[in-house]
Design an enzyme around this catalytic site. Structure first.
Site, PDB file in Angstrom:
ATOM      1  N   GLU A 150     -22.083  -0.087 -26.148  1.00 25.72           N
ATOM      2  CA  GLU A 150     -22.709  -1.412 -26.276  1.00 25.72           C
ATOM      3  C   GLU A 150     -21.814  -2.393 -27.033  1.00 25.72           C
ATOM      4  OE1 GLU A 150     -26.715  -1.154 -27.753  1.00 25.72           O
ATOM      5  OE2 GLU A 150     -27.454  -0.531 -25.794  1.00 25.72           O
TER       6      GLU A 150
ATOM      7  N   GLU B 122     -29.328   4.108 -20.673  1.00 18.78           N
ATOM      8  CA  GLU B 122     -30.231   4.279 -21.815  1.00 18.78           C
ATOM      9  C   GLU B 122     -31.533   3.551 -21.523  1.00 18.78           C
ATOM     10  OE1 GLU B 122     -29.097   3.057 -25.739  1.00 18.78           O
ATOM     11  OE2 GLU B 122     -27.052   3.768 -25.506  1.00 18.78           O
TER      12      GLU B 122
END
Ligand code: GLA
Length: 695
Positions: free
Chosen positions: A159, A315
């Site tokens: 991320e 995710e």
């Protein structure tokens, strides 16, 4: 399970199934627990896990001293059990010793404060020390595990920009100067681009240019915009450093970095262009009963970033998160419908953060596939059932979503219209505008792709542009060509205002789109807080809460809606310019989301695209297809039963039941109807609007 790709020009994830699993942090658990993990993973149908994302300190406890054994063992154990590895390069966060030895690699905030160790992502994206070490660690990982048969793909960093997307440190300032020099050539170029004669900002030396830290008043908007572009590029460079290192050692293994849905700070078009597969982390708010609508746009972007290629949901949460103010769990059945929604929208994976719920640390209250109660936990029972169902959806793997409608996502305009406080109004918010436009299209039954402002638009009949503040010639040309070949274009307010250096186009907005739209904006007319204005659109009243414009239309332009209140009373508000078989529409206001419905209904009708009559956002229909078969996902995101009339029969992949012409779906119900590919995109009709009851 692993399948060598063979084709090195298209690196594919080495997994011949829809991926199912999650982040796995074995270094937080004993080896005894690993064995239980693997047993339960198999039970749940897990076939891929992501690791070791945050484990650099465990892998290199001291500079140059590596401890690979534990990772070797768990990777082998997993692979022996048939579980493939989405192998992280372990560079998501630096070990403390690295930061201690090089405090200058820590990020600074806009007030000039250095951020300290104790969380994660404590690095400046521009730091040469960080970059050097990242390259070293990545190479070490590639050399150690590059030949492991269980390696499905590389998971680079984690991320990017989640915590550290911008840095204001001296090293960043140096890097920013180099970036600017590269963009503008010399100081004259920079001074010209930044319009420095305003407020006396002429630069006489590169050394005088700083990152835009806090200043006495509003900062030069073009400096701010360039800082946004630069900061996205700085992380992109970091990504490229890792990609280059991996490609040298493992040229045929796919690389990715996990995105954060529609994330403002990084231009994901650029990131997607250099990776092999798009992966996304999606966390729809469980407390919001309509969060699936926003998810649909995020997924529309994910599948579009590489031109419709399947992406991977890397995710998601099995129930509650732990980073919201209030972390509401997911109702029973929600995990399933949300996960299948991602698959409907082109994901070839359902993965969670994380496999086993942590016992300690920042995320111990974050749900996981295996909750604190272990096998008995509801999240385990539900994810295990989902794992079994996912196997039945194997035929959809690799297929693509069918859509005739696209929405332009443009980071330059997003940044340009939000980085500065020097705007006609702070109420014009790019992402909100995009989401509201998408919501209307969603409500009318449209799966919406995302597209760049320069296209390609070939696959679409309708392209909507909620906001394109910055327009240069290539965008204007592409949009014009789309309309000229029969496409229907809808452009939103405050578009075509400025060029790439934020200079207002000659003649004002909509600048280079003026001739295509056939209108001119005399003045932007934001609406004071607390007031609303109105538009009459073909007999319907649209509410205008925050933004309107004084526009004048050419004689050949049809005025479809007019302001009916305030200073603009009687003036055109919505226009349509016919161009051959196509049309170019302009909406000069930000209107309440429901107000977009009659307008988009008209546009879709003009384009010959069926639209849903009922306006219930609980229902969603998305078709994935290959050359021969349509897989139509019909989803009920709500709690009330719904009934559809099917325009073509199909067999549900999940149950094997054939549905002829009628389909009933209960609370959070999903079917995936397989049928021969039809010329028109399947469009089941809702024949009974659900009766709303208290949930
Ligand atoms: C992000 C991160 C994960 C974890 C989750 C929790 O997606 O990538 O490491 O922190 O959030 O929701």
């Amino acid at each position: 399970m692993a399948e060598p790709s063979g084709d090195q020009s298209i690196r594919r994830v080495r997994l011949n199934a829809l991926a199912y699993g999650g982040d796995y942090n074995p270094d937080q658990w004993s080896e005894e627990t690993w064995h239980e993990d693997i047993r339960l993973m198999r039970e749940a149908g897990v076939n891929m896990v992501s690791l070791p994302i945050f484990s650099w300190p465990q892998l290199e406890p001291e500079p140059g001293v590596y401890d690979w054994e534990w990772l070797d063992r768990i990777i082998d154990l997993l692979w022996d059990a048939g579980i493939a590895i989405d192998l992280a390069t372990a560079t998501a966060t630096p070990p403390s010793w690295l930061l201690r030895a090089h405090p200058e690699m820590a990020p600074w905030d806009a007030d000039g404060h250095r951020l300290e160790f104790g969380s994660r992502q404590t690095y400046c994206p521009s730091s040469p020390i960080w970059r050097e070490n990242v390259a070293r660690m990545t190479r070490a990982m590639a050399e150690r595990y590059g030949k492991h048969p269980g390696l499905a793909m590389w998971h680079i960093s984690n991320e990017y920009g989640d915590h550290t997307s911008r840095c204001w440190c001296p090293e960043t300032a140096k890097h920013f100067r180099r970036w600017l020099e590269n963009r503008y050539g010399d100081l004259d170029g920079l001074n010209e681009a930044w319009g420095v004669n305003v407020w006396g900002q002429r630069y006489t030396s590169w050394e005088h240019i700083e990152t835009p830290k806090k200043a006495p008043g509003p900062i030069n908007p073009t400096q701010l915009l360039d800082f946004e572009r630069f900061s996205s590029d700085a992380l992109l460079e970091l990504f490229q450093i890792e990609i280059d290192g991996l490609r040298e050692v493992t040229p045929d293994i796919a690389v990715t970095t996990n995105f954060m849905s529609m994330f403002r700070d990084l231009d994901y078009w650029d990131f997607a262009a250099v990776e092999d597969v798009v992966t996304d982390d999606a966390y729809p708010e469980p407390a919001d009963p309509t969060s699936h609508v926003g998810a649909a746009l995020n997924y529309g972007l994910m599948r579009s970033l590489k031109g419709g290629q399947p992406w991977l949901l890397l995710e998601s949460s099995a129930s509650a998160t732990s980073w919201r103010d209030v972390n509401v769990p997911k109702a029973p059945g929600k995990i399933r419908v949300e996960s299948l929604q991602a698959v409907a929208h082109g994901s070839d994976a359902v993965m969670f953060f994380q496999w086993r719920q942590a016992k300690y640390g920042q995320e111990k209250f974050h749900s996981s596939m295996l909750g604190h109660r272990g096998e008995k936990s509801r999240s385990f029972q539900e994810t295990k059932a989902l794992g079994a169902e996912l196997k039945l959806l194997e035929p959809v793997r690799g297929t693509r979503v069918r859509s005739r409608v696209a929405l332009v996502v443009d980071w330059d305009s997003w940044w340009g219209s939000s980085a500065t406080e020097s705007l006609p109004s702070q109420r014009l918010q790019w992402a909100r505008q995009a989401r509201e436009w998408h919501r209307a299209l969603y409500t009318l039954g449209q799966p919406v792709d995302a597209v760049r402002a320069v296209g390609p638009f070939d696959a679409y009949d309708v392209v909507v542009v909620p906001n394109l503040y910055i327009v240069e010639q290539p965008q204007a040309d592409a949009l014009r060509a789309f309309v000229e070949r029969g496409g229907h274009l809808v452009v939103g307010p405050f578009s075509g205002v400025a060029d790439a250096t934020e200079k207002v186009h000659d003649g004002g907005a909509p600048g280079l789109l003026r001739d295509l739209l056939g209108i001119e904006v005399d003045e932007q007319w934001p609406i004071a807080d607390g007031l609303t204005e109105q538009i009459d659109y073909a007999g319907e009243t649209l509410t205008v809460p925050s933004w309107s414009e004084w526009i004048e239309a050419d004689a050949d332009v049809e005025v479809r809606g007019r302001y009916t209140s305030g200073e603009l009373d009687g003036l055109p508000a919505v226009t349509r310019r016919p161009v051959g078989n196509g049309s170019a529409w302009y909406l000069s206001a930000m209107v309440d989301p429901d107000g977009m419905l009659p307008l988009f209904r008209d546009v879709l009708r003009t384009a010959g695209i069926p639209a849903r009559d009922a306006t219930d956002v609980d229902i969603e229909v998305v078709t994935r297809a290959d050359d021969t078969t349509d897989y139509t996902f019909v989803l009920n995101h709500g709690r009330n039963p719904v009934t559809f009339h099917l325009d073509m029969p199909g067999t549900d992949l999940l149950t094997g039941i054939r549905h002829e012409d009628r389909l009933e779906l209960g609370r959070f119900g999903v079917v995936v109807l397989a049928a021969p590919r039809s010329a028109a995109i399947p469009f089941p009709t809702l024949i009974r609007t659900p009766v709303k009851e208290d949930a």
